[in-house]
Scaffold this active site. Structure first.
Site, mmCIF file in Angstrom:
data_model
loop_
_atom_site.group_PDB
_atom_site.id
_atom_site.type_symbol
_atom_site.label_atom_id
_atom_site.label_comp_id
_atom_site.label_asym_id
_atom_site.label_seq_id
_atom_site.Cartn_x
_atom_site.Cartn_y
_atom_site.Cartn_z
ATOM 1 N N HIS A 181 -0.071 12.319 -8.400
ATOM 2 C CA HIS A 181 -0.367 11.345 -7.203
ATOM 3 C C HIS A 181 0.657 10.358 -6.930
ATOM 4 O O HIS A 181 0.461 9.363 -6.278
ATOM 5 C CB HIS A 181 -1.831 10.714 -7.040
ATOM 6 C CG HIS A 181 -2.611 10.512 -5.903
ATOM 7 N ND1 HIS A 181 -3.302 11.708 -5.600
ATOM 8 C CD2 HIS A 181 -2.451 9.697 -5.077
ATOM 9 C CE1 HIS A 181 -3.833 11.263 -4.430
ATOM 10 N NE2 HIS A 181 -3.135 10.222 -3.930
ATOM 11 N N TYR A 198 -10.496 14.962 1.012
ATOM 12 C CA TYR A 198 -11.142 14.284 0.066
ATOM 13 C C TYR A 198 -12.468 14.612 0.226
ATOM 14 O O TYR A 198 -12.893 14.566 1.400
ATOM 15 C CB TYR A 198 -11.087 12.784 -0.002
ATOM 16 C CG TYR A 198 -9.664 12.357 -0.483
ATOM 17 C CD1 TYR A 198 -9.148 12.573 -1.861
ATOM 18 C CD2 TYR A 198 -8.719 12.000 0.444
ATOM 19 C CE1 TYR A 198 -7.924 12.094 -2.290
ATOM 20 C CE2 TYR A 198 -7.511 11.379 0.051
ATOM 21 C CZ TYR A 198 -7.184 11.434 -1.549
ATOM 22 O OH TYR A 198 -5.840 11.200 -2.003
ATOM 23 N N ARG A 210 -0.131 6.898 -8.176
ATOM 24 C CA ARG A 210 -0.791 6.175 -7.750
ATOM 25 C C ARG A 210 -2.394 6.267 -8.252
ATOM 26 O O ARG A 210 -3.535 5.769 -7.463
ATOM 27 C CB ARG A 210 -0.826 6.258 -6.116
ATOM 28 C CG ARG A 210 0.345 5.698 -5.609
ATOM 29 C CD ARG A 210 0.420 6.163 -4.168
ATOM 30 N NE ARG A 210 -0.414 5.865 -3.210
ATOM 31 C CZ ARG A 210 -0.730 4.511 -2.705
ATOM 32 N NH1 ARG A 210 0.084 3.532 -2.780
ATOM 33 N NH2 ARG A 210 -1.552 4.349 -1.863
ATOM 34 N N THR A 250 -7.683 17.820 -2.873
ATOM 35 C CA THR A 250 -6.984 16.679 -3.973
ATOM 36 C C THR A 250 -8.049 16.441 -5.067
ATOM 37 O O THR A 250 -8.953 16.073 -4.842
ATOM 38 C CB THR A 250 -6.618 15.438 -3.138
ATOM 39 O OG1 THR A 250 -5.541 15.627 -2.482
ATOM 40 C CG2 THR A 250 -5.975 14.130 -4.422
ATOM 41 N N LYS A 278 -4.641 20.359 -5.490
ATOM 42 C CA LYS A 278 -3.535 19.390 -5.681
ATOM 43 C C LYS A 278 -3.816 18.284 -6.647
ATOM 44 O O LYS A 278 -4.929 17.775 -6.780
ATOM 45 C CB LYS A 278 -3.389 18.563 -4.449
ATOM 46 C CG LYS A 278 -2.223 17.668 -4.253
ATOM 47 C CD LYS A 278 -2.180 17.019 -3.023
ATOM 48 C CE LYS A 278 -0.853 16.240 -2.913
ATOM 49 N NZ LYS A 278 -1.028 14.782 -3.540
ATOM 50 N N SER A 324 -4.019 14.518 6.586
ATOM 51 C CA SER A 324 -4.973 13.727 5.566
ATOM 52 C C SER A 324 -6.272 13.411 6.009
ATOM 53 O O SER A 324 -6.434 12.799 7.207
ATOM 54 C CB SER A 324 -4.468 12.282 5.187
ATOM 55 O OG SER A 324 -4.988 11.752 4.275
ATOM 56 N N GLN A 365 -5.766 18.493 4.271
ATOM 57 C CA GLN A 365 -5.895 17.821 2.847
ATOM 58 C C GLN A 365 -7.492 17.292 2.719
ATOM 59 O O GLN A 365 -7.866 16.614 3.797
ATOM 60 C CB GLN A 365 -5.006 16.864 2.429
ATOM 61 C CG GLN A 365 -5.517 16.203 1.007
ATOM 62 C CD GLN A 365 -6.216 15.081 1.187
ATOM 63 O OE1 GLN A 365 -6.145 14.328 2.221
ATOM 64 N NE2 GLN A 365 -6.695 14.660 0.129
ATOM 65 N N TYR A 386 0.716 -1.306 -0.086
ATOM 66 C CA TYR A 386 0.046 -0.156 -0.006
ATOM 67 C C TYR A 386 0.913 1.425 0.086
ATOM 68 O O TYR A 386 0.644 2.150 -0.539
ATOM 69 C CB TYR A 386 -0.996 0.020 1.204
ATOM 70 C CG TYR A 386 -1.937 1.289 1.193
ATOM 71 C CD1 TYR A 386 -3.079 1.152 0.497
ATOM 72 C CD2 TYR A 386 -1.706 2.283 1.703
ATOM 73 C CE1 TYR A 386 -4.047 2.181 0.479
ATOM 74 C CE2 TYR A 386 -2.320 3.401 1.853
ATOM 75 C CZ TYR A 386 -3.564 3.350 1.171
ATOM 76 O OH TYR A 386 -4.286 4.378 1.085
#
Length: 384
Positions: A282, A132, A285, A158, A258, A110, A130, A28
């Site tokens: 990323h 999402y 990724r 992001t 980002k 995150s 950050q 991961y």
């Protein structure tokens, strides 16, 4: 820092991390998507850039200091947001934050982590958040407000994961979300007793449960061993300029977008009122076939003409990479995997060692180039 004194570069920390982590956690952290050409392309593009050093200059005093959003930093570097820190080291986000604060570089929390903002902010230093976006957008807006009230100075949104990326190895090894025990990963965990006792064991001993998805209301939090509850899934396929305008109105601090690789998107970010962008694929990724971040950087720098802060992210492993990014016009660099290698190797001390190595290499590279400060680093440094 004794445990990492025999690590002399990021690759040494990486090897120590590989040995300590179970295969699924390591994959991961380490791997990309699909055929993983994007990861290789990032490194190949950085390695292809070569320096043209200048000599007969006094370099006994090298100044690597810079400023990010008007604040002085000893190095134009920040730790990027990474969601796996809490599975790599017990409460790893705090270890990252403390090491960043000690080195006086910014740390990005995150939204995909396993610790709430309230648990990380007391580590001190300059902290960013950050985002999402969750399916329930009100949850996203709530966490944005919390991040500001707690003192996070910038919001990084992001953009380069509109859908779930194709990380096939996670399906094979059972380390997707949720993590599923199978005949491959259980024996592998048992073969890594330091990780098993020091990470999962400590969570169970101290909290009585496995880590949970952070920054959600209590009734929506879910263990990494359970699937997300309704409303708690990330959903970004509907993210557009209107959504970003709403976030701009909501967020009073610095706003950074980002995952920018196209000059036109950089111009759109500027028009939306962003204060900065991160040129990033990323770390290889997201989309395997995307352009290397460093290759996208020059055209983007030209497009925004100094009107916003430009970060470079993806593939940075050496101080010389930081110098190359600055030479091509980046204001600062973000590192993700490099910091996580240090975290996996020795917790906070390992992250500190990673940052120390990058600072030493940056200083040494500048001296070799005859560049005494960042004003003496330019495209000409690369023979361009």
């Amino acid at each position: 820092m004794t445990a990492t004194l025999d690590c002399w570069n990021i690759a040494d920390l990486r090897e120590r991390a590989r040995r300590r982590l179970p295969r699924g956690i390591w994959e991961y952290l380490e791997r990309g998507v699909e055929d993983e050409h994007g990861m290789a392309r990032n490194r190949a593009a950085l390695d292809a850039l070569t320096f043209v050093p200048r000599v007969m200059r006094r370099v006994e005093a090298i100044d690597t200091s810079a400023s990010i959003f008007g604040k002085p930093v000893p190095l134009p570097l920040a730790i990027a947001p990474t969601g796996a820190a809490g599975l790599i080291w017990h409460k790893g986000d705090v270890h990252l934050a403390r090491a960043a604060a000690a080195a006086a570089v910014p740390f990005t929390i995150s939204s995909a982590g396993t610790m709430d903002i309230e648990e990380i902010v007391p580590a001190g230093g300059t902290q960013w958040f950050q985002l999402y976006l969750w399916r329930d957008k009100d949850l996203s807006y709530d966490v944005v407000r919390r991040a500001h009230l707690l003192g996070c100075e910038a919001l990084f949104v992001t953009l380069d994961l509109p859908v779930i990326p194709n990380r096939e190895y996670l399906h094979r090894n059972g380390y997707g979300m949720p993590i599923k025990a199978n005949r491959r990963n259980v024996p592998d965990m048992l073969l890594h007793p330091r990780w098993l006792a020091g990470v999962l064991g400590r969570y169970l001993l101290e909290d009585g449960r496995l880590p949970t998805q952070a920054n959600l209301p209590a009734h929506l939090k879910h263990s990494v061993a359970r699937g997300a509850k309704p409303g708690a899934h990330f959903k970004q396929d509907d993210l557009d300029e209107d959504a970003l305008r709403h976030l701009r109105d909501l967020w009073p601090g610095k706003l950074v977008l980002k995952g920018i690789l196209h000059p036109d998107d950089a111009r759109r970010a500027l028009a939306l009122g962003a204060d900065g962008i991160v040129v990033s694929n990323h770390g290889g990724r997201a989309l395997d076939g995307s352009i290397a971040a460093i290759d996208a950087l020059p055209a983007i720098v030209e497009a925004v003409t100094g009107k916003l802060t430009v970060f470079l992210d993806s593939g940075v492993r050496r101080g010389s990479d930081i110098v190359k990014a600055r030479a091509l016009g980046a204001d600062a660099v973000m590192v993700g995997r490099a910091a996580l290698y240090g975290l996996a190797a020795a917790g906070e001390a390992g992250v500190a060692r990673a940052l120390e190595l990058l600072a030493e290499e940056t200083r040494r590279t500048m001296a070799m180039l005859g560049a005494r400060n960042w004003d003496e680093v330019s495209r000409a440094t690369l023979g361009l």
